[in-house]
Design an enzyme around this catalytic site. Structure first.
Site, PDB file in Angstrom:
ATOM      1  CD  GLU A  17      -2.721  -1.354   2.446  1.00 39.60           C
ATOM      2  OE1 GLU A  17      -3.915  -1.645   2.395  1.00 39.60           O
ATOM      3  OE2 GLU A  17      -2.106  -1.237   3.522  1.00 39.60           O
ATOM      4  CD  GLU A  47      -3.004  -6.553   3.799  1.00 34.66           C
ATOM      5  OE1 GLU A  47      -2.979  -7.376   2.860  1.00 34.66           O
ATOM      6  OE2 GLU A  47      -2.607  -5.386   3.685  1.00 34.66           O
TER       7      GLU A  47
HETATM    8  N1  COA Z   1       4.244  -6.541  12.059  1.00 34.15           N
HETATM    9  C1  COA Z   1       4.974  -6.648  13.160  1.00 34.15           C
HETATM   10  N2  COA Z   1       6.114  -7.334  13.206  1.00 34.15           N
HETATM   11  C2  COA Z   1       6.514  -7.944  12.080  1.00 34.15           C
HETATM   12  C3  COA Z   1       5.784  -7.880  10.892  1.00 34.15           C
HETATM   13  C4  COA Z   1       4.596  -7.118  10.906  1.00 34.15           C
HETATM   14  N3  COA Z   1       3.850  -6.944   9.820  1.00 34.15           N
HETATM   15  N4  COA Z   1       6.422  -8.614   9.949  1.00 34.15           N
HETATM   16  C5  COA Z   1       7.525  -9.094  10.531  1.00 34.15           C
HETATM   17  N5  COA Z   1       7.585  -8.717  11.823  1.00 34.15           N
HETATM   18  C6  COA Z   1       8.603  -9.025  12.811  1.00 34.15           C
HETATM   19  C7  COA Z   1       8.517 -10.450  13.306  1.00 34.15           C
HETATM   20  O1  COA Z   1       7.566 -10.572  14.323  1.00 34.15           O
HETATM   21  C8  COA Z   1       9.927 -10.668  13.770  1.00 34.15           C
HETATM   22  O2  COA Z   1      10.098 -10.029  15.027  1.00 34.15           O
HETATM   23  P1  COA Z   1      10.895 -10.783  16.216  1.00 34.15           P
HETATM   24  O3  COA Z   1      12.263 -11.016  15.648  1.00 34.15           O
HETATM   25  O4  COA Z   1      10.867  -9.826  17.342  1.00 34.15           O
HETATM   26  O5  COA Z   1      10.137 -12.059  16.438  1.00 34.15           O
HETATM   27  C9  COA Z   1      10.758  -9.895  12.778  1.00 34.15           C
HETATM   28  O6  COA Z   1       9.891  -8.927  12.204  1.00 34.15           O
HETATM   29  C10 COA Z   1      11.321 -10.756  11.664  1.00 34.15           C
HETATM   30  O7  COA Z   1      10.237 -11.411  11.035  1.00 34.15           O
HETATM   31  P2  COA Z   1      10.170 -13.011  10.848  1.00 34.15           P
HETATM   32  O8  COA Z   1       8.741 -13.391  10.684  1.00 34.15           O
HETATM   33  O9  COA Z   1      10.923 -13.681  11.933  1.00 34.15           O
HETATM   34  O10 COA Z   1      10.948 -13.177   9.486  1.00 34.15           O
HETATM   35  P3  COA Z   1      10.796 -14.381   8.433  1.00 34.15           P
HETATM   36  O11 COA Z   1      11.920 -14.224   7.496  1.00 34.15           O
HETATM   37  O12 COA Z   1      10.644 -15.688   9.132  1.00 34.15           O
HETATM   38  O13 COA Z   1       9.406 -14.093   7.670  1.00 34.15           O
HETATM   39  C11 COA Z   1       7.785 -12.722   6.522  1.00 34.15           C
HETATM   40  C12 COA Z   1       9.274 -12.963   6.841  1.00 34.15           C
HETATM   41  C13 COA Z   1       7.658 -11.393   5.794  1.00 34.15           C
HETATM   42  C14 COA Z   1       7.255 -13.864   5.654  1.00 34.15           C
HETATM   43  C15 COA Z   1       6.987 -12.682   7.866  1.00 34.15           C
HETATM   44  O14 COA Z   1       7.647 -11.793   8.748  1.00 34.15           O
HETATM   45  C16 COA Z   1       5.557 -12.228   7.726  1.00 34.15           C
HETATM   46  O15 COA Z   1       4.723 -12.989   7.250  1.00 34.15           O
HETATM   47  N6  COA Z   1       5.255 -10.981   8.165  1.00 34.15           N
HETATM   48  C17 COA Z   1       3.909 -10.486   8.153  1.00 34.15           C
HETATM   49  C18 COA Z   1       3.519  -9.971   6.786  1.00 34.15           C
HETATM   50  C19 COA Z   1       2.082  -9.527   6.799  1.00 34.15           C
HETATM   51  O16 COA Z   1       1.180 -10.301   7.009  1.00 34.15           O
HETATM   52  N7  COA Z   1       1.862  -8.215   6.581  1.00 34.15           N
HETATM   53  C20 COA Z   1       0.564  -7.635   6.653  1.00 34.15           C
HETATM   54  C21 COA Z   1       0.334  -7.143   8.013  1.00 34.15           C
HETATM   55  S1  COA Z   1      -1.250  -6.388   8.162  1.00 34.15           S
END
Ligand code: COA
Length: 265
Positions: free
Chosen positions: A118, A138
């Protein structure tokens, strides 16, 4: 020169270019409410700078350009506040970014997911580095894309592409995103910023007022904003008129305005 209020939204002025960087790499550049407010504030500051002719938007180095809205932040809100504050304030900031007078080039140097897409959608041009992935996850979390992911994203990318990402969870790699029109260029890993700087320097050579007003008109045609554009263009015309000069002189001299009179320049 650096100018920042929240260090997680870095604003650097290097005229004629401003660089806005989402800088929260430990959380994959996820955006919380304070960052959204700082983004709006940064846009206000960019808007006021006549020496800034193009804006580059990017993420601090790491896996993500932005992984979207901070899940921990919004999931802790009372449900009604999600609409009242989270969505509203996101819209206000993203609208400001999308409606900046200067063209904005987004450099997706990492994944752009949810609010990250976005955010990128607010730009006038998107460069994706070859390794990035783009999507709208989402609904998989049980939430909606609330920072214009069903509105501006539809206007800019088309509803079918948004359906594929938002309803079916499709995630696109950079080359596929290029083919689909989600991004405009693909750069090698680590090369996006220099590509953006080269493009920004060509923008800086173009007529600034013509560029600004053309961007307004394209935004208006797209339905990005209508009311403000009409009034802004009319206001610019009126503010530059002899009629206004006579109106103001008459006000200051405490006399009726004479709009039939040949104006003094
Ligand atoms: N909000 C808050 N924290 C987030 C985040 C988000 N949208 N996306 C990632 N993080 C944080 C994780 O909680 C993690 O924090 P921690 O180390 O304190 O646990 C850190 O960022 C690293 O993310 P992690 O998930 O461990 O990395 P990964 O390489 O395993 O996975 C993604 C990467 C992008 C696939 C995964 O982080 C993810 O699915 N994020 C959410 C994406 C999403 O749904 N966005 C829409 C939100 S409305």
């Amino acid at each position: 020169m650096s100018d920042q209020c929240d260090p997680r939204i870095r604003l650097e002025f290097d005229a004629p270019v401003a660089v806005l960087t989402v800088s929260r790499a430990d959380k994959l550049n996820a955006l919380d409410a304070a960052m959204v407010e700082a983004l709006a504030d940064a846009c206000r500051r960019i808007e006021r700078r006549d020496d800034i002719r193009a804006v580059i938007l990017t993420g601090a180095e790491g896996k993500a350009f932005s992984a979207g809205g901070d899940i921990e932040a919004w999931s802790g809100e009372p449900p009604e506040d999600f609409g009242r504050f989270w969505v509203r304030e996101g819209h206000e900031a993203f609208d400001r970014l999308a409606r900046l007078r200067q063209p904005v080039i987004a450099v997706l140097n990492g994944h752009a997911l949810g609010g990250g897409l976005e955010l990128a959608a607010c730009a006038d041009l998107r460069i994706a580095e070859v390794h990035v992935k783009i999507g709208q996850p989402e609904t998989g979390l049980g939430i909606i894309p609330g920072w214009s992911g069903t509105q501006r994203a539809v206007r800019r990318f088309g509803s079918q592409l948004v359906r594929r990402m938002a309803l079916f969870g499709e995630v696109f790699a950079a080359e596929e995103a290029l083919r689909l029109g989600l991004v405009d260029q693909v750069a090698e890993e680590g090369e996006g910023l220099s590509m953006a700087r080269a493009i920004a320097s060509t923008v800086a050579k173009r007529g600034p007022l013509a560029t600004e007003t053309t961007k307004m008109l394209v935004n208006m045609a797209e339905g990005e904003e209508v009311g403000r554009v009409g009034e802004a263009l009319a206001g610019m015309l009126a503010a530059n008129s002899a009629e206004l000069r006579e109106g103001i002189s008459a006000f200051r001299e405490k006399r009726p305005a004479d709009f039939g009179k040949k104006p003094k320049d």
